[in-house]
Design a protein around this motif. Sequence first.
Motif, short mmCIF file in Angstrom:
data_model
loop_
_atom_site.label_atom_id
_atom_site.label_comp_id
_atom_site.label_asym_id
_atom_site.label_seq_id
_atom_site.Cartn_x
_atom_site.Cartn_y
_atom_site.Cartn_z
N UNK A 1 48.71 48.84 57.46
CA UNK A 1 49.80 47.35 56.35
C UNK A 1 48.81 46.37 56.76
N UNK A 2 48.66 45.99 55.57
CA UNK A 2 47.40 44.98 55.08
C UNK A 2 48.64 43.28 55.43
N UNK A 3 48.34 42.35 56.30
CA UNK A 3 48.85 41.12 56.27
C UNK A 3 47.67 40.04 55.70
N UNK A 4 48.99 39.66 54.80
CA UNK A 4 48.22 38.44 53.37
C UNK A 4 47.61 37.09 54.00
N UNK A 5 48.73 37.14 55.05
CA UNK A 5 48.52 35.28 55.57
C UNK A 5 47.93 35.72 56.79
N UNK A 6 47.51 35.99 57.39
CA UNK A 6 45.98 36.44 58.47
C UNK A 6 44.99 38.20 57.63
N UNK A 7 44.39 38.00 57.48
CA UNK A 7 43.67 39.00 56.86
C UNK A 7 43.14 39.86 57.96
#
Length: 139
Positions: free
Chosen positions: A114-120
């Motif tokens: 899973x990739x997080x947008x807020x903290x790349x």
Amino acid sequence: MLNTTQNTFVFLYFDWTERGICLKVSVGQSGVWGVSGFNRTALYRVGTSEYGKVTGTEWRAVNTPLPLQQISAGESMVWAVAMDKSAWFIYGIDQNRPQGKEWRRVPDRLLQVDVMDEYPTVCAVDKNAVVYIRPRNGF
């Protein structure tokens, strides 16, 4: 949302609108991405990489090195796990090439990513249920 026939729907103002056929779908600043229900390749929803755009105009196939089981879109990056548990990310995503340039293999075997947008950052789980966190600059 996916229904039992694997159709993909987008929730728009209290109504679902059918937008294609996917086994998995992910939404991030890199746009809407999915795993095709036909051949397990990556699908990119054209016109969704711009902020606030969620419906897009069409699905476009993105060649993948192997059939995929899962995909995750984040800020300027898309990661995937293939059926053989190999991990991949798309190199070269930018405004001019929202589908990226090429897939690059990561030397790990994973069950989920899973990739997080807020903290790349990329979070992943391996076959032993060990959770890994990889900052964006960790490539």
